[in-house]
Motif scaffolding. Structure first.
Motif, short mmCIF file in Angstrom:
data_model
loop_
_atom_site.label_atom_id
_atom_site.label_comp_id
_atom_site.label_asym_id
_atom_site.label_seq_id
_atom_site.Cartn_x
_atom_site.Cartn_y
_atom_site.Cartn_z
N CYS A 160 44.27 40.15 39.03
CA CYS A 160 42.89 40.50 38.69
C CYS A 160 42.25 39.51 37.72
O CYS A 160 41.03 39.50 37.55
CB CYS A 160 42.82 41.91 38.10
SG CYS A 160 43.64 42.10 36.50
N ASP A 320 31.89 42.94 39.46
CA ASP A 320 32.79 43.41 40.52
C ASP A 320 33.85 42.33 40.68
O ASP A 320 33.55 41.21 41.08
CB ASP A 320 32.00 43.62 41.82
CG ASP A 320 32.88 44.11 42.97
OD1 ASP A 320 34.11 44.22 42.78
OD2 ASP A 320 32.33 44.37 44.06
N ARG A 321 35.09 42.68 40.35
CA ARG A 321 36.19 41.70 40.34
C ARG A 321 37.30 42.17 41.27
O ARG A 321 37.67 43.35 41.26
CB ARG A 321 36.71 41.55 38.91
CG ARG A 321 37.88 40.59 38.73
CD ARG A 321 38.42 40.71 37.31
NE ARG A 321 37.46 40.24 36.33
CZ ARG A 321 37.62 39.17 35.58
NH1 ARG A 321 38.69 38.42 35.72
NH2 ARG A 321 36.71 38.82 34.69
N PHE A 322 37.84 41.25 42.07
CA PHE A 322 38.93 41.62 42.99
C PHE A 322 39.93 40.49 43.13
O PHE A 322 39.59 39.32 43.21
CB PHE A 322 38.39 41.97 44.39
CG PHE A 322 39.48 41.97 45.43
CD1 PHE A 322 40.35 43.05 45.52
CD2 PHE A 322 39.67 40.89 46.28
CE1 PHE A 322 41.39 43.04 46.44
CE2 PHE A 322 40.71 40.87 47.21
CZ PHE A 322 41.56 41.95 47.29
N PRO A 330 37.73 46.97 51.02
CA PRO A 330 37.50 48.11 50.13
C PRO A 330 38.06 49.42 50.66
O PRO A 330 38.30 50.35 49.87
CB PRO A 330 35.97 48.15 50.02
CG PRO A 330 35.55 46.74 50.21
CD PRO A 330 36.49 46.18 51.23
N ARG A 333 41.23 50.43 48.88
CA ARG A 333 41.20 50.57 47.42
C ARG A 333 41.89 51.86 46.98
O ARG A 333 41.55 52.95 47.41
CB ARG A 333 39.76 50.59 46.92
CG ARG A 333 39.60 50.40 45.43
CD ARG A 333 38.12 50.31 45.05
NE ARG A 333 37.93 49.80 43.70
CZ ARG A 333 37.85 50.55 42.61
NH1 ARG A 333 37.92 51.87 42.71
NH2 ARG A 333 37.68 50.01 41.42
N GLY A 340 45.73 45.53 46.41
CA GLY A 340 44.58 44.89 45.81
C GLY A 340 44.32 45.44 44.42
O GLY A 340 44.63 46.60 44.13
N SER A 342 41.11 45.95 42.11
CA SER A 342 39.66 45.96 42.16
C SER A 342 39.13 46.59 40.88
O SER A 342 39.52 47.70 40.52
CB SER A 342 39.18 46.74 43.39
OG SER A 342 37.78 46.93 43.37
N TYR A 344 35.60 47.47 38.72
CA TYR A 344 34.14 47.57 38.54
C TYR A 344 33.88 47.81 37.06
O TYR A 344 34.42 48.74 36.46
CB TYR A 344 33.55 48.74 39.34
CG TYR A 344 33.83 48.70 40.82
CD1 TYR A 344 33.84 47.50 41.53
CD2 TYR A 344 34.11 49.87 41.53
CE1 TYR A 344 34.11 47.47 42.89
CE2 TYR A 344 34.37 49.85 42.89
CZ TYR A 344 34.37 48.65 43.57
OH TYR A 344 34.64 48.61 44.91
N SER A 375 38.83 51.02 37.86
CA SER A 375 39.79 50.04 38.34
C SER A 375 40.81 50.66 39.27
O SER A 375 41.15 51.85 39.15
CB SER A 375 40.53 49.38 37.17
OG SER A 375 39.63 48.90 36.21
#
Length: 752
Positions: A160, A320-322, A330, A333, A340, A342, A344, A375
């Motif tokens: 991340c 918004d990080r991934f 998504p 998620r 992943g 993710s 926000y 997250s």
């Protein structure tokens, strides 16, 4: 007839008003050429400007009259010049500044909470301007701080990409980050607080290394970073800085400012977008996280009688990080099919200062931030919210020309809630949520006494009452001896403390229904620090050399650690039964010549470790992770004046650092030596336009083993062909996972 008269007066009013004002234009030069980014202000009114690359400036809409023009710039002695503005005319001025002791005459506020010259401050404060960081453009201040000696932006997750700021080898939780002197960045959000701050908004960055808890309270044990934003009255009308890299990164900083009759404002925005799925090392994971963020900052300054200060600023931040497996969408998620991470993030910030209408100088400062994070770390969902409210009332009382007293009170309220077992308590029928509420009122006193022009004594004492930990005292003492402007010796003795927010710092480790157990009554972490700082300025026939040497030693007690291994159903917190040490030396050098060559370089040697008892009751030394024993950086700049070109060569060197390894790990427990170097060429045009481009990571260095068992991120096959019981791991990090890349950019400044 009367109506016709009124109409004529109404039509002619703008012309009449315009005839009562004038303007000033001019150029500021030094002994070797134009002085760029000098500060030009008019005493008594809220008007000013910053010079362009050519040293020119313009100030419009000035009422006719006589004024004092004040000019200051880094590396030059400040100068005042009387001017007369005539109605409807432009007054032209040419000012030549005399070269002085580099940064020694800059005004600083961080060390003592009041404006003083860096030369006079008994607390060593380092100053960095946006021009310095423009030598190697980055999309966030977080990455830019790599150019500061002894400061290390440390990425703690290879998926991340989140991280924190280390000062002299100490973890990020020990570093306080301020904006305009207020602790706007909370424990949950260090990396986010330093992202999205437009370079065009920053006046300077002040860095203090070593405990500063006497003035600023908890979290300032390793040091603090104070981001000073520009005064709206002196900001250019329009500024823009946009660059794009060969890795498809887009970063844009746009600024706008305007002056009104009784106020002035500056609006800055930052937009960053990176959406490339890069996987150079072929492990089916993104090498660097995708990011999409926007930040908007608006600051207002108000004109008041007797030049009393009144400012208010607000910022909105969204990201918004991934990072994760290449086939992730998504739809996966929070699931356990495709891995992943993710994140926000949404933040609101408010900062303000108001000088009370009293004969004495009494200042009210306040800040508020609201941080929400949503997250997903694989199948683990983490949702949290933190609100922090801080208020300070400061009385700055000069007792005489050589004696100054600073008295203040403060209050800090922290609210924290998340969806983990850490903020829940068992109930007979269901788990009830228990958000954390912490109140921290405090008071501090600082006494600065100049016994003579060469000797200054600064003493301070702070008292805080934490609603969970009780009373906390933090004293400090600073001595400054300067037999001449070319030599300054500073001795600092201090005590720091940190009240640990258990949950924001350990949230990623909370899995399953764990019961939180506090074994004993937790005490605040304490530190005892001594440092010796020597500043030597040497004026050469063809330039100058400014040297800064520091030796420091910090002893930590009561460190709070979380035990996740004794019982899989519990998190057991207790103070460390031992101590920790951070010690080392640092040397910084700034060299400038009358011909257009400038060099900045720094080296830091540190030894950071803990001493604790093992299961046998024997003391053992445990080295600090991610703390290189050697680190250095440099920035070399040369200007081709006739061509309007400047060349910047920057870089950093890191020695071995201990890394988090697993039992029987095949990966080395220490990183190798490595260097990251960059080169940039900038072309300046008339009218405030610059075009630049360069190459980052010239030698294409990338770390080995960024992920352990990337083929099994959910540990579903941990028992298959895995005799050492390795598990998926993302924390083995010592360098960015970005290889060589090119970039192009454009800057534009339109003065008022």
């Amino acid at each position: 007839m009367k109506e016709l008269y009124n109409i004529v007066v109404f039509i002619l009013m703008p012309v009449i008003a315009q005839a009562q004002i004038g303007s000033i234009s001019g150029q500021i030069t030094g002994e070797t050429g134009p002085v760029a980014y000098a500060s030009v202000g008019i005493a008594g009114i809220n008007a000013g400007a910053t010079t362009t690359e050519e040293g020119t400036f313009n100030i419009n809409n000035i009422p006719a009259g006589s004024y004092m023009l004040n000019i200051s710039a880094i590396g030059f002695s400040s100068k005042g010049q009387k001017i007369k503005v005539k109605a409807g005319e432009t007054t032209t001025v040419y000012v030549v500044l005399r070269q002085s002791a580099s940064r020694l005459n800059e005004v600083v506020v961080t060390g003592t909470m009041r404006e003083t010259y860096q030369l006079e401050s008994p607390v060593p404060v380092e100053i960095y301007t946006p021009k310095y960081f423009q030598r190697n453009p980055t999309p966030a201040i977080f990455e830019a701080l790599e150019m500061v000696n002894g400061v290390q932006p440390q990425v703690s997750c290879n998926v991340c990409g989140t991280g924190d700021i280390h000062i002299n080898g100490m973890e990020g939780a020990y570093t306080m980050v301020l904006i305009d002197g207020m602790p706007i960045v909370s424990a949950l959000s260090t990396v986010y607080g330093l992202s999205g701050i437009p370079n065009s908004l920053i006046e300077r960055i002040e860095v203090v290394k070593g405990p500063a808890s006497t003035l600023y309270g908890s979290e300032a044990m390793a040091g603090l970073i104070n981001v000073i934003t520009k005064a709206s009255a002196k900001s250019p009308a329009v500024s823009a800085d946009v660059f794009y890299t060969s890795h498809k990164e887009l970063n844009a900083d746009i600024g706008w400012s305007r002056r009104y009759k009784d106020a002035s404002t500056i609006l800055s925005t930052n937009y960053y977008r990176f959406q490339d799925w890069r996987d150079v090392n072929k492990d089916n994971f993104t090498d660097i996280p995708q990011q999409h963020r926007v930040s908007v900052f608006n600051k207002w300054s108000f004109n008041r009688q007797h030049n009393r200060l009144a400012t208010v600023a607000a910022r909105y931040y969204y990201e918004d990080r991934f990072g994760g497996e290449l086939q992730w969408t998504p739809a996966y998620r929070g699931g356990d099919d495709i891995y992943g991470e993710s994140v926000y993030t949404r933040r609101y910030e408010l900062i303000g200062a108001y000088q009370l209408p009293l004969l004495e100088k009494v200042m009210l400062r306040y800040s508020y931030n609201d941080h929400k994070q949503n997250s997903a770390y694989g199948e683990q969902l983490y949702k949290a919210q933190q609100r922090v409210l801080v208020g300070q009332l400061i009385w700055d009382k000069p007792l005489s020309q050589r004696h100054n007293l600073l008295v203040g009170t403060s209050y800090r309220y922290t609210y924290y809630d998340d969806n983990t077992p850490a903020t829940q308590s068992p109930d007979e029928q269901e788990l009830k949520n228990q958000a954390s509420h912490i109140s921290l009122p405090g008071a501090f006193l600082e006494d600065e006494l100049k016994f003579s022009p060469v000797f200054t004594l600064l003493t301070g004492l702070r008292y805080d009452y934490n609603s969970e930990h009780g009373s906390i005292f933090t004293p400090r003492l600073n001595l400054k001896w300067s037999p001449g402007e070319a030599d300054i010796l500073r001795l600092s003795l201090g005590n720091g403390y940190r009240v640990v927010n258990l949950f924001t710092e350990d949230h990623a480790a909370l899995t399953g229904a764990r019961e939180v157990v506090i074994k004993n009554k937790l005490k605040p972490e304490r530190s005892y620090n001594i440092s010796l700082n020597y500043n030597k300025y040497m004026n050469l026939n063809g330039g100058y050399i400014n040297l800064l040497g520091t030796a420091f030693y910090t002893y930590f007690t009561n460190r709070i650690v979380g035990d996740f291994l004794t019982d899989n159903n519990k998190i057991i917190y207790d103070n460390l039964h031992g101590h920790a040490v951070s010690k080392g030396v640092a040397l910084d050098a700034e060299v400038a010549f009358t011909f257009p060559l400038r060099l900045n370089a720094g080296v830091t040697l540190i030894d950071v470790y803990q001493v604790q008892k093992n299961r046998k009751g024997e003391e053992e030394r445990v080295p600090q992770l991610h703390a290189p024993s050697f680190s250095g950086n440099f920035a070399l700049s040369y200007t081709f004046r006739n061509a309007g070109l400047s060349l910047d060569y920057t870089g950093s060197v890191k020695g071995p650092m201990y890394l988090p390894v697993q039992e029987k790990d095949f990966r080395p427990e220490k990183s190798p030596w490595f260097t990251l170097q960059n080169i940039q060429l900038t072309k300046a045009f008339a009218g405030g336009l610059e075009v630049y481009g360069g190459l980052k990571n010239i030698f294409n260095f990338m770390p080995d083993y960024p992920l352990m068992r990337s083929f099994d991120p959910f540990d579903k096959q941990i028992a298959v062909n895995n005799p050492n019981n390795y598990t998926f791991d993302t924390e083995y990090n010592y360098a960015p996972l970005q290889g060589r890349r090119t970039y192009m950019g454009i800057r534009y400044i339109l003065d008022k």
